[in-house]
Design a protein around this motif. Sequence first.
Motif, PDB file in Angstrom:
ATOM      1  N   GLU A 116       3.143   5.979 -10.736  1.00 28.61           N
ATOM      2  CA  GLU A 116       2.536   5.126  -9.717  1.00 28.61           C
ATOM      3  C   GLU A 116       2.683   3.628  -9.990  1.00 28.61           C
ATOM      4  N   CYS A 117       2.405   3.199 -11.192  1.00 29.17           N
ATOM      5  CA  CYS A 117       2.387   1.752 -11.455  1.00 29.17           C
ATOM      6  C   CYS A 117       3.127   1.455 -12.751  1.00 29.17           C
ATOM      7  N   PRO A 145       2.721   4.055  -1.461  1.00 26.80           N
ATOM      8  CA  PRO A 145       2.698   4.508  -2.853  1.00 26.80           C
ATOM      9  C   PRO A 145       4.101   4.850  -3.350  1.00 26.80           C
ATOM     10  N   GLY A 167      -3.012  -1.877  -8.375  1.00 26.14           N
ATOM     11  CA  GLY A 167      -4.015  -0.991  -7.772  1.00 26.14           C
ATOM     12  C   GLY A 167      -5.362  -1.677  -7.663  1.00 26.14           C
ATOM     13  N   GLU A 187      -2.277   9.604  -0.467  1.00 25.46           N
ATOM     14  CA  GLU A 187      -2.668   8.527  -1.365  1.00 25.46           C
ATOM     15  C   GLU A 187      -2.085   7.203  -0.882  1.00 25.46           C
ATOM     16  N   TRP A 188      -2.725   6.101  -1.285  1.00 22.24           N
ATOM     17  CA  TRP A 188      -2.202   4.756  -1.091  1.00 22.24           C
ATOM     18  C   TRP A 188      -1.916   4.215  -2.495  1.00 22.24           C
ATOM     19  N   ARG A 189      -1.099   3.204  -2.593  1.00 23.12           N
ATOM     20  CA  ARG A 189      -0.924   2.591  -3.908  1.00 23.12           C
ATOM     21  C   ARG A 189      -2.284   2.055  -4.356  1.00 23.12           C
ATOM     22  N   CYS A 241       0.814  -1.221   0.000  1.00 19.28           N
ATOM     23  CA  CYS A 241       0.000   0.000   0.000  1.00 19.28           C
ATOM     24  C   CYS A 241       0.848   1.272   0.000  1.00 19.28           C
TER      25      CYS A 241
END
Lengths: 371, 80
Positions: A318-319, A82, A326, A282-284, A80
């Motif tokens: 992010e990803c 990020p 996510g 934010e969280w991942r 989680c």
Amino acid sequence: MSINYICSLYEIMILSRDYPGDVMKDLSRRIISKINKISRPVKIMHVCGSHEHTIMQHGIRSLLPEEVEVVAGPGCPVCCVPAREIDECVELARQGVTITTFGDMLRVPGSYGSLADAKAEGADVRIVYGVNNAVEIAKNLDREVVFMAAGFETTAPTTASAILSDPPENFSVLSCHRLIPPALKFLIESGEVNLDGLIEPGHVSTIIGTRPYIPFSRDYGIPQVIAGFNPIDVLLAVYMILRQIENGNAKVENEYRRVVREEGNLKAQEVMREVFYVTSREWRGFPEVPDSVYEIKEEFSNFNARERFDIELGDVIECPTGCICGAVLRGVARPEDCSLFRSECTPTNPVGACMVSREGTCNIAYRYSSF
Amino acid sequence: MCIAAPAQIIEIDEEENSAVVDFGGVRQKVKLDLVEDVREGKYVLVHSGYAIEVLSDRAARESLEAWDELLKVLDEENPS
């Protein structure tokens, strides 16, 4: 006869560690047959890597009726974290600060590499078992030592306690601590995943107690059971949730009473209140989740790495392309839905955070699901 | 990562507020800052080098009869 009574008796057996050979198998069968009697189409979410581990290791999904779906939510605190917070630590490591953190954190991808990459480039990144090891390292080093503090409410009190225990001046903390109830609230309100029940995490609840979950039953009508980590704990939790639905109830029940008290661990709650304040980040896999992270209070800013160092970040990515971490963390996808799973993304060469951590849903699925 | 395991307190160091605990053969030092009313012989739940809860003593007082009773109750339990 109440379900609480069953839990008590099971608790006694577990604690006595002295029961005849096949009794657990027999007990599982009986619980499963009771589940079958009141089965209906439901989606039950748990939010704990250890629950996912129990479920996969013991094939619990295959024991349940097909219509009873148990999905994994954001239960892995390492997953989680990020990319932004990984970037902060990678940047500090590249500045020459010693970074200490839990082993699972090292390979979690940031926007420009992981802590493992920084270590390979020559940065001083060390694995610790707990915050105390990080404090010990700082005592013996003549340089800045930062503890990257990941973890939910179970782990946050240990960080708070270390900060209150007069750590050396070269020690500081980069808090990545996250809170479970605000994430649950966010998930429920987002409506992305329609939950009929929640299995609450036993060790987070050891700290926070049973009360923080009450609004989810009261305001949203969701049955909840706090559960332990043996397969029978999880089966009992599923049964207790189905039973609440069958009886038209929505309340918080505690299956893990051998450990979790209604009020939780008050001393741990007190040290957390003393050291941290709650803020939004934010969280991942999630946008900013309101009131969902712990940051260090101003009076302890000497020990707050974010206050102590200039941390300049580039754009956050992010990803990695193609990774659906996510969606997995929000409980709307399973690892098998990802085109990278088991091909480009494996525990040896993980692409996303959920494959890195041994508590990550993808990592667990890789280790236990059939090929 | 919220993994926690029960261990028995072997020896308490009051000055450090720590204890040596036994995980069925493996011994480790843990901090006691987050718990109250601990004493040698008690079981604690250990997470990340800290005892985070003291476990109840009930197990010691109960017997195997619990098993028969459990099966009986489970047979009677009627979710109507």
